[in-house]
Design a protein around this motif. Structure first.
Motif, PDB file in Angstrom:
ATOM      1  N   ASN A  20      35.392  30.330  29.082  1.00  0.00           N
ATOM      2  CA  ASN A  20      35.113  29.559  30.293  1.00  0.00           C
ATOM      3  C   ASN A  20      33.738  28.903  30.258  1.00  0.00           C
ATOM      4  O   ASN A  20      33.578  27.737  30.631  1.00  0.00           O
ATOM      5  N   ARG A  22      47.053  29.066  24.092  1.00  0.00           N
ATOM      6  CA  ARG A  22      46.035  29.999  23.608  1.00  0.00           C
ATOM      7  C   ARG A  22      46.295  30.383  22.152  1.00  0.00           C
ATOM      8  O   ARG A  22      47.449  30.459  21.714  1.00  0.00           O
ATOM      9  N   ALA A  37      38.755  29.921  35.161  1.00  0.00           N
ATOM     10  CA  ALA A  37      38.987  31.373  35.151  1.00  0.00           C
ATOM     11  C   ALA A  37      40.365  31.725  35.693  1.00  0.00           C
ATOM     12  O   ALA A  37      40.989  32.701  35.259  1.00  0.00           O
ATOM     13  N   ASN A  78      36.434  37.552  26.428  1.00  0.00           N
ATOM     14  CA  ASN A  78      37.193  36.353  26.058  1.00  0.00           C
ATOM     15  C   ASN A  78      37.150  35.302  27.169  1.00  0.00           C
ATOM     16  O   ASN A  78      36.954  34.110  26.918  1.00  0.00           O
ATOM     17  N   THR A  79      37.327  35.787  28.402  1.00  0.00           N
ATOM     18  CA  THR A  79      37.331  34.885  29.558  1.00  0.00           C
ATOM     19  C   THR A  79      35.981  34.220  29.741  1.00  0.00           C
ATOM     20  O   THR A  79      35.894  32.988  29.900  1.00  0.00           O
ATOM     21  N   THR A 125      46.790  27.873  29.557  1.00  0.00           N
ATOM     22  CA  THR A 125      46.301  28.955  28.693  1.00  0.00           C
ATOM     23  C   THR A 125      47.464  29.694  28.048  1.00  0.00           C
ATOM     24  O   THR A 125      47.426  30.040  26.862  1.00  0.00           O
ATOM     25  N   THR A 134      43.110  36.210  27.884  1.00  0.00           N
ATOM     26  CA  THR A 134      42.070  36.201  28.911  1.00  0.00           C
ATOM     27  C   THR A 134      42.471  37.193  30.004  1.00  0.00           C
ATOM     28  O   THR A 134      43.563  37.762  29.977  1.00  0.00           O
ATOM     29  N   LEU A 135      41.596  37.390  30.977  1.00  0.00           N
ATOM     30  CA  LEU A 135      41.926  38.275  32.092  1.00  0.00           C
ATOM     31  C   LEU A 135      43.163  37.773  32.834  1.00  0.00           C
ATOM     32  O   LEU A 135      44.017  38.570  33.245  1.00  0.00           O
ATOM     33  N   TYR A 147      38.927  41.487  27.335  1.00  0.00           N
ATOM     34  CA  TYR A 147      39.512  40.311  27.990  1.00  0.00           C
ATOM     35  C   TYR A 147      38.453  39.578  28.822  1.00  0.00           C
ATOM     36  O   TYR A 147      38.465  38.349  28.909  1.00  0.00           O
ATOM     37  N   LEU A 172      38.114  39.992  37.466  1.00  0.00           N
ATOM     38  CA  LEU A 172      38.284  38.537  37.509  1.00  0.00           C
ATOM     39  C   LEU A 172      37.819  37.975  38.848  1.00  0.00           C
ATOM     40  O   LEU A 172      37.047  37.005  38.894  1.00  0.00           O
TER      41      LEU A 172
END
Length: 522
Positions: free
Chosen positions: A325, A472, A462, A320-321, A468, A478-479, A317, A502
């Protein structure tokens, strides 16, 4: 001159493209004309409106209180730990509001951390209500007021201080009659940013059971599969947002004269001693404790509880983040640079108009942007009879661009304003190609401002949840999404590990953004 004429349309085209989700939502609503007037007078809408209004007013008061006190102490006084507190007051920006909400629920819940500390299983405090939500948003959003108000308090000229001393005005009276009125514009500007972020939130209000417009949009679309109803809610939310912006513009005009009082030599800080030094320290420590220390310690405690069963897919995750980002931030910062550059060299009235239009995105909640993009993707995919936009990274990055274009544009415009027009003339005289001038002259000069804009974008993206969650790609989390899902499944202690990761990455960005190196470069 005719050769350069097409270039005048580049900035307007980009501006229109960025604001397209908002325009699409409005156009769809006008053309379809499917507004549900029964909904307009329904109890559901009254609940959305009353809850959102109470939440906004409560957050408005709390962020002003926390932001003004912290910024005044930091800007005007020297006391024990003041330099450390100046950093600690900014760090809550690294926390998404929903993470702060989860930590405080875990702290105060039945058999929670507070009951462990006191050794009493019945020690609890219910914050899953409107007051609790206002508190969470207040401690999450007050840095917006702190940052802006601190600049105003620090910019007061020494002449003002001399007049205060001459008339023997005591510090408390001086604050309310002199310093506070001078900082009104900055305080209101910061509070409006805090309100916009509050309106955009989904994870916190959902968890706290507060039915706001943002929750209504998700409930209509995901709960009932009713796109028309979600558009109705989004349109009313847009009206609500524009009403706030209109009110803010009236207030700003009223206090516009204030900026003229900041001139001359800046006044030095007052060194506090004795009981005043202790009072300033205790107030700062209390603010830092409720906004930063308690949430961080709760996350660390949960991490320790979960140490033997950590889910290391969290690093997937994180990947992905970071990838999403960083890629999104690069695209947005490039567009910001390109738009400001084109407006500088090829200005036009339509370009200025579309530029202002594109900057509305930050005032529009992520859920509204998401609904606008759903309309666009549905239209394109249906027309092409093939899925082109729906569920792709393109549409998600598009949402980030619309939502956060304003976050980066301020830094880029500030950078270009520091470049003397004589440099523009020199580049024209030497006759180099435009691309050469951009890469050899303007980009090197703009490096600190580009980096600053990039960091701001990273922090904002973030923490983004609503857009998101709506847009998505399938099986891509993501986180922020992972934390939201764990909390929704009442696995709060599992939130510790991904939340620390995060917050750690965003905290690094916050510290870099407020570092002496960045300020010196500017």
């Amino acid at each position: 001159m005719e050769i350069n004429k097409p270039k005048k349309f580049i900035a307007p085209i980009i501006g229109l493209g960025i604001s397209l989700p908002i325009l699409a939502l409005l156009l769809y609503f006008i053309l379809k004309g499917e507004f549900n007037f029964e909904f307009l007078f329904s109890n559901i809408l009254k609940e959305y409106l009353s809850n959102t209004t109470i939440l906004v007013l409560g957050v408005f008061v709390l962020v002003i209180l926390l932001g003004t006190i912290s910024s005044y102490l930091s800007a005007r006084f020297e006391y024990f730990g003041d330099k450390i507190f100046a950093i600690l007051f900014v760090l809550p920006l690294a926390y998404p509001a929903y993470v702060l909400g989860y930590t405080y629920v875990g702290f105060f819940e039945y058999r929670g951390i507070l009951s462990d500390i006191l050794g009493n299983v019945n020690a609890r405090f219910d914050i899953l209500n409107m007051s609790g939500a206002i508190f969470i948003f207040g401690i999450a959003m007050f840095p917006y007021v702190y940052i802006m108000a601190k600049v105003s308090f620090s910019s007061v000229s020494s002449t003002v201080n001399e007049l205060i001393s001459l008339y023997k005005i005591n510090p408390i009276k001086a604050f309310f009659t002199v310093y506070l009125p001078l900082a009104y514009p900055a305080i209101f500007a910061g509070s409006i940013l805090a309100i916009m972020e509050t309106l955009s939130d989904y994870g916190t209000v959902l968890y706290f059971g507060i039915e706001t417009f943002s929750v209504g949009i998700f409930k209509s679309w995901f709960g009932y599969g009713d796109l028309i109803q979600s558009i109705n809610v989004a349109i009313i939310l847009l009206i609500f947002v524009f009403a706030i912006l209109w009110t803010e513009s009236l207030i700003r005009k009223k206090y516009r004269f204030v900026s003229s009082t900041f001139s001359g030599k800046k006044s030095s800080k007052i060194k506090l001693t004795g009981k005043y030094n202790l009072i300033a320290f205790l107030i700062s420590f209390l603010i830092a404790t409720i906004t930063l220390f308690i949430p961080t310690l709760v996350l660390i405690y949960w991490f320790i509880l979960d140490i033997h069963t950590l889910d290391f897919t969290t690093f997937d995750y994180l990947y992905n983040t970071l990838s999403l980002n960083i890629f999104s931030s690069i695209i947005i910062i490039f567009l910001s640079f390109f738009v400001v550059y084109m407006l500088r060299f090829y200005p036009s009235k339509i370009g200025n108009f579309t530029h202002k239009l594109s900057m509305l995105g930050y005032s529009i909640p992520g859920a509204v942007v998401g609904v606008g993009l759903l309309i666009i993707s549905s239209f394109v995919d249906t027309t092409m009879e093939y899925v082109i936009f729906g569920g792709t990274f393109f549409i998600l990055i598009f949402a980030y661009t619309t939502r956060y274009f304003t976050s980066s544009i301020g830094s880029i415009e500030n950078g270009f304003s520091k470049i003397d027009t004589s440099i523009d003339d020199a580049t024209k005289i030497f006759g180099k190609s435009e691309s050469n001038n951009i890469f050899k002259v303007y980009l090197p000069l703009m490096k600190p401002y580009i980096l600053s804009g990039f960091l701001i974008l990273y922090i904002d993206i973030a923490k983004e949840l609503p857009a998101t969650l709506i847009l998505r790609p399938f099986n891509f989390d993501t986180l922020a999404i992972r934390i939201y899902e764990l909390a929704s499944n009442e696995m709060l202690y599992k939130v510790g590990f991904p939340s620390l990761i995060l917050v750690g990455t965003t905290a690094i960005a916050v510290i870099l953004l407020n570092s002496k190196f960045m300020r010196r470069k500017k």
